[in-house]
Design an enzyme around this catalytic site. Structure first.
Site, PDB file in Angstrom:
ATOM      1  N   GLU A  83      47.503  75.617  11.854  1.00  0.00           N
ATOM      2  CA  GLU A  83      46.539  74.522  12.021  1.00  0.00           C
ATOM      3  C   GLU A  83      46.903  73.640  13.201  1.00  0.00           C
ATOM      4  O   GLU A  83      48.046  73.645  13.669  1.00  0.00           O
ATOM      5  CB  GLU A  83      46.465  73.670  10.770  1.00  0.00           C
ATOM      6  CG  GLU A  83      47.802  73.361  10.094  1.00  0.00           C
ATOM      7  CD  GLU A  83      48.880  72.809  10.963  1.00  0.00           C
ATOM      8  OE1 GLU A  83      48.612  71.815  11.701  1.00  0.00           O
ATOM      9  OE2 GLU A  83      50.025  73.352  10.927  1.00  0.00           O
TER      10      GLU A  83
ATOM     11  N   GLU B 108      50.731  74.891  13.983  1.00  0.00           N
ATOM     12  CA  GLU B 108      49.964  75.879  14.770  1.00  0.00           C
ATOM     13  C   GLU B 108      50.063  77.283  14.174  1.00  0.00           C
ATOM     14  O   GLU B 108      49.500  78.222  14.721  1.00  0.00           O
ATOM     15  CB  GLU B 108      50.466  75.996  16.226  1.00  0.00           C
ATOM     16  CG  GLU B 108      50.497  74.743  17.023  1.00  0.00           C
ATOM     17  CD  GLU B 108      51.088  74.978  18.436  1.00  0.00           C
ATOM     18  OE1 GLU B 108      51.469  76.104  18.780  1.00  0.00           O
ATOM     19  OE2 GLU B 108      51.152  73.978  19.176  1.00  0.00           O
TER      20      GLU B 108
END
Lengths: 333, 333
Positions: free
Chosen positions: A161, A304
């Protein structure tokens, strides 16, 4: 899970030229992959990381070291292939998919999948982050992405994310779902100082008081104090279970999403793998509730999906060992 | 270490598009590699694992789940490329070198480097495992191997071992060097039962009583209660320091060798990297004395250098991140 295939896979691993169990959690990983795929020696040639992006209204409260605009800058960075997750994916032969489920960007760079539900959440200190309908829509985005990844032939997926402010949301979701005190769960996220850490703890506490999310209702928790990318990852994990797609979680944010998914459908756990143990204090608490043990312990806290992709070569190693090692019978024993 | 290069490398890492320090120990790893090589962005294209093999007279005491002959069978397996360490090395693009420094094999398969000092140690319960001169000769084998690996252009080396009985020797070396009680250090090695575990603890205690190794003299400890492959790994690590060759240690046995090297030359620590945390109880104690933190925690206990090679892709990832990630300036921040 295909229990008979797991038993065959375990038997195969036990015959390899090493003491019983000596490859530790690599063996457990391999046996579960066999159970998921139904293949005694599964293949992991096609790997992908799906990065869900969203903004957070709670950044108004000064909870992050970076402004919300950095979410959009990092989305561009992902599309340029120059963020940590891209580098690791290239290094280990995985693809990257970037999904905007809720950023404030108005123009999306080429390469981002536009699945925007709304342009960032509302400030959860003042009311719900989003409506129940929006949370469900974000979950649906994740469900559909899992299906697409399966249809595209991927055999191992990671979720990640990007969203400035999302360790605040993840800590609020964690506090609600686990019932543990906020001070035990709140961390420094992007690297905030003591003053900001105090503000962050306060913001989380107020968001819980104002919204009173129902801990027994993960959808309510995700809507009131979660985030669009958190809900989408919950959806992806539910979809991974439905699609029998082995899925690796990353740090504290994806693990909070995983716990929400687990509370909805306990069977998701069979398809989930932990990758690394983050520096964020809530991560260990969440992993314990999921009964998942991470393979890597490197004090990372980047998000991420970077930590999840970093673990991909260990999965490759587990499969290669089962595929290529001699058995004791080969050695004449 | 090149301290100026390290400062430059740290500055470079701090400018990459991630929160300060968010890649955790990967950043420390990268900065130290820069310090070792003197290159701000070092290259790790050429990697090798050196597996030192030796037999142990203490197997007479029933301390292992396998007979001594398995050392020779595994040497053949290494040469056939079918042991775990071979599979991982192929998977991650590393070479394997097998060095017989003390096995009982009389005919060596093609591909083994014959540097045999003697055909296995004597039973350390009854007297010294080897003479001081033999220990020094084994250390020299390791020193020379480090030099050869450097001359062959390798930029990252791992050390591993094969030797039935060598967790017993490693625990004895660990007990002597650290002064900690045997019961805290002895483990199940290849997977022995409670009866054999008791015998193993007894054998270690007796070996220390009979030989009285001098804890302040690592050479004396290696000779009296160590092993040929343990001494060779100590030599390799001393050589890695002399050659400025970045070296990754594996489990409890190579880490016992590393502690012996560290006690001789504290500067070796600058060139050493921990890979994984083994299930063997002594491993954590030894790593703490070396102040090294492992990257992987997967409950492995195989040896051969397998855990060290499993960490190679994480080193590749650390270097790739520094080489390929955008800086905040690239994003216009």
């Amino acid at each position: 899970l295909h229990v008979e295939t797991m038993a065959e896979a375990q038997k195969h691993v036990d015959n390899l030229t090493k003491p019983l169990g000596a490859l530790g959690r690599l063996e457990e990983t391999f046996v579960r992959l066999a159970g998921i795929t139904g293949e005694t020696v599964p293949s992991l040639d096609r790997k992908v990381v799906v990065v869900f992006c969203g903004d957070h209204g709670v950044t108004e409260e000064g909870v992050s070291a970076y402004p919300s605009e950095v979410t959009g800058l990092m989305i561009r960075n992902f599309c340029d292939g120059k963020a940590a997750v891209n580098v690791f994916a290239r290094c280990y032969g995985a693809k990257v998919r970037v999904v905007d489920v809720g950023s404030q960007l108005t123009e999306l760079p080429a390469g981002v999948l536009n699945r925007k539900v709304r342009a960032g959440t509302a400030n959860m200190v003042k009311g719900p982050a989003m409506s129940g309908a929006e949370a469900i829509q974000a979950i649906r985005v994740g469900l559909e992405m899992a299906q697409e990844m399966k249809e595209q032939g991927f055999q191992l997926a990671a979720v990640g994310e990007m969203g400035i402010g999302n360790t605040t949301a993840a800590a609020a979701v964690s506090a609600s779902l686990t019932g543990r005190p906020v001070e035990e769960l709140v961390g420094r996220g992007t690297g905030i100082d003591d003053v900001a850490l105090k503000k962050k703890g306060e913001a989380i506490r107020r968001s819980l008081e104002v919204n009173q999310p129902d801990p027994s209702d993960p959808l309510d928790v995700l809507a009131k104090v979660g985030g669009l990318e958190l809900a989408a990852m919950t959806g992806f994990i539910l979809g991974a279970c439905a699609q029998r797609l082995s899925t690796v979680i990353d740090g504290v944010i994806s693990t909070a999403s995983a716990l929400a998914a687990f509370r909805l459908v306990p069977g998701v756990r069979d398809y989930l793998f932990a990758s690394h143990l983050s520096e964020e204090p809530a991560h260990q608490v969440l992993l314990k509730q999921l009964e998942l043990d991470p393979l890597i312990d490197a004090s990372m806290r980047l998000g991420e999906g970077s930590g999840a992709v970093l673990s991909f070569p260990l999965f490759d190693g587990a499969v290669a060992a089962a595929r290529e090692m001699a058995t004791f019978a080969d050695l004449g024993m």
